[in-house]
Design a protein around this motif. Structure first.
Motif, mmCIF file in Angstrom:
data_model
loop_
_atom_site.group_PDB
_atom_site.id
_atom_site.type_symbol
_atom_site.label_atom_id
_atom_site.label_comp_id
_atom_site.label_asym_id
_atom_site.label_seq_id
_atom_site.Cartn_x
_atom_site.Cartn_y
_atom_site.Cartn_z
ATOM 1 N N ILE A 24 0.728 -1.124 -0.157
ATOM 2 C CA ILE A 24 -0.023 0.112 0.013
ATOM 3 C C ILE A 24 0.824 1.202 0.059
ATOM 4 O O ILE A 24 1.810 1.443 0.688
ATOM 5 C CB ILE A 24 -0.826 0.038 1.041
ATOM 6 C CG1 ILE A 24 -1.695 -1.151 1.141
ATOM 7 C CG2 ILE A 24 -1.715 1.468 1.378
ATOM 8 C CD1 ILE A 24 -2.722 -1.272 2.318
ATOM 9 N N TYR A 25 0.707 2.119 -0.779
ATOM 10 C CA TYR A 25 1.429 3.522 -1.220
ATOM 11 C C TYR A 25 0.586 4.224 -0.140
ATOM 12 O O TYR A 25 -0.660 4.789 -0.439
ATOM 13 C CB TYR A 25 1.569 3.923 -2.335
ATOM 14 C CG TYR A 25 2.416 3.114 -3.341
ATOM 15 C CD1 TYR A 25 3.807 2.850 -2.856
ATOM 16 C CD2 TYR A 25 1.604 2.422 -4.504
ATOM 17 C CE1 TYR A 25 4.682 2.016 -3.942
ATOM 18 C CE2 TYR A 25 2.563 1.620 -5.229
ATOM 19 C CZ TYR A 25 3.806 1.342 -4.746
ATOM 20 O OH TYR A 25 4.755 0.547 -5.776
ATOM 21 N N PHE A 26 1.090 4.888 0.988
ATOM 22 C CA PHE A 26 0.292 5.477 1.791
ATOM 23 C C PHE A 26 0.896 6.766 2.310
ATOM 24 O O PHE A 26 2.228 6.998 2.915
ATOM 25 C CB PHE A 26 0.316 4.474 3.415
ATOM 26 C CG PHE A 26 -0.522 5.017 4.450
ATOM 27 C CD1 PHE A 26 -1.821 4.603 4.794
ATOM 28 C CD2 PHE A 26 -0.237 6.217 5.270
ATOM 29 C CE1 PHE A 26 -2.641 5.066 5.832
ATOM 30 C CE2 PHE A 26 -0.895 6.333 6.550
ATOM 31 C CZ PHE A 26 -2.098 5.939 6.718
ATOM 32 N N THR A 27 0.298 7.861 2.018
ATOM 33 C CA THR A 27 0.859 9.307 2.136
ATOM 34 C C THR A 27 0.036 10.148 2.866
ATOM 35 O O THR A 27 -1.190 10.261 2.908
ATOM 36 C CB THR A 27 0.782 9.980 0.508
ATOM 37 O OG1 THR A 27 1.471 9.096 -0.371
ATOM 38 C CG2 THR A 27 1.502 11.196 0.590
ATOM 39 N N VAL A 89 5.676 9.525 2.970
ATOM 40 C CA VAL A 89 5.431 8.431 2.187
ATOM 41 C C VAL A 89 5.689 7.312 2.837
ATOM 42 O O VAL A 89 6.833 7.296 3.082
ATOM 43 C CB VAL A 89 5.936 8.772 0.698
ATOM 44 C CG1 VAL A 89 5.404 7.518 -0.204
ATOM 45 C CG2 VAL A 89 5.471 10.051 0.172
ATOM 46 N N LEU A 90 4.790 6.384 2.947
ATOM 47 C CA LEU A 90 5.020 5.052 3.429
ATOM 48 C C LEU A 90 4.572 4.016 2.381
ATOM 49 O O LEU A 90 3.716 4.019 1.785
ATOM 50 C CB LEU A 90 4.132 4.720 4.586
ATOM 51 C CG LEU A 90 4.408 5.788 6.011
ATOM 52 C CD1 LEU A 90 3.237 5.415 6.976
ATOM 53 C CD2 LEU A 90 5.589 5.891 6.593
ATOM 54 N N MET A 140 13.830 5.609 -0.294
ATOM 55 C CA MET A 140 13.006 4.879 0.975
ATOM 56 C C MET A 140 13.870 4.308 1.828
ATOM 57 O O MET A 140 14.609 3.181 1.623
ATOM 58 C CB MET A 140 12.170 3.718 0.254
ATOM 59 C CG MET A 140 11.479 4.726 -0.890
ATOM 60 S SD MET A 140 10.145 5.910 -0.236
ATOM 61 C CE MET A 140 8.849 4.730 0.637
ATOM 62 N N ALA A 141 13.486 4.528 3.206
ATOM 63 C CA ALA A 141 14.458 3.942 4.304
ATOM 64 C C ALA A 141 13.473 3.042 5.170
ATOM 65 O O ALA A 141 12.520 3.148 5.330
ATOM 66 C CB ALA A 141 14.710 5.118 5.270
#
Length: 234
Positions: A24-27, A89-90, A140-141
């Protein structure tokens, strides 16, 4: 000051046979946040709190916060994130690989009014093949169990797009391309052996025995020439 809900946008990917593609791209849209936000990610819940703005710069100060119950389970330690000046952004990893998307993001029905579909990242389930990664190019960490980055990986950011490699040192270690180490002696020089042998014969200085032999042979040839001349006169 009562905290306000930041706008959340999301998009999904799914795959029944490749677990790593169930994400899931979670912003979280929170511009101008101050410092590191409080972010707690659990298998079925995400909690967030942060302050934003700067009164000294004329930017109104705000407090953001939310507690969100997810529709289904995720794997918290495999979460990746990046923080920009406009948003957090997750990338959340769904626990169960499936061939279809979740019915919605939240446990509540319907989604809360501050949770919206991210149409800039969304693709339909039957159009996922070949779709671009919307986080490509972002550093992205990994969350590493919410205790920082993934050891030695930092969401692959530590590789710096190969920029961290010193190619000049690498070339020196490889002998300036002269052999290429384990590559079997580098690029073969076809025909080099014949040219080298010819050059070595042409450029080699003769030793004393060869000089004496040449001189003797030359004298013998001259003697034969004189005898031949006398025979012609007769």
């Amino acid at each position: 000051m009562a905290p306000i809900h930041p706008e959340i946008t999301y998009a999904e990917r799914c795959n029944a046979t490749e677990p790593e593609k169930n994400i899931i791209y979670f912003t979280i849209n929170t511009p101008d946040i101050q410092g590191e936000p409080k972010l707690d990610i659990k298998p079925t819940e995400i909690s967030f709190a942060a302050k934003a703005g700067d009164a000294s710069k004329g930017v109104p100060e705000k407090e953001y916060a939310f507690d969100l119950q997810l529709y289904d389970e995720i794997i918290p330690e495999e979460t990746k994130k990046v923080i920009t000046s406009r948003a957090i952004v997750l990338v959340l990893r769904k626990k169960e690989p499936r061939s279809e998307y979740w019915l919605r993001l939240t446990k509540e029905k319907p989604n809360r009014n501050w949770v919206k579909t991210d149409f800039s990242k969304w693709v339909d389930e039957d159009e996922q093949e070949g779709a671009e990664d919307p986080t490509a190019g972002m550093d992205m960490a990994g969350m590493g169990g919410m205790g920082g980055g993934m050891p030695g990986m930092e969401g692959m950011g530590g590789m710096g797009g190969m920029g961290g490699m010193d190619f000049s040192k690498m070339m020196e270690q490889m002998g300036g391309m002269g052999g290429m180490g384990g590559m079997g002696g580098g690029m073969p020089d076809f025909g080099a052996g014949e040219d080298d042998e010819a050059d070595s014969d042409d450029d080699r200085v003769p030793d004393e025995e060869e000089i004496e032999e040449i001189s003797t042979s030359g004298a013998a040839d001259k003697g034969k020439a004189k005898v031949s001349g006398l025979d012609d006169v007769e």
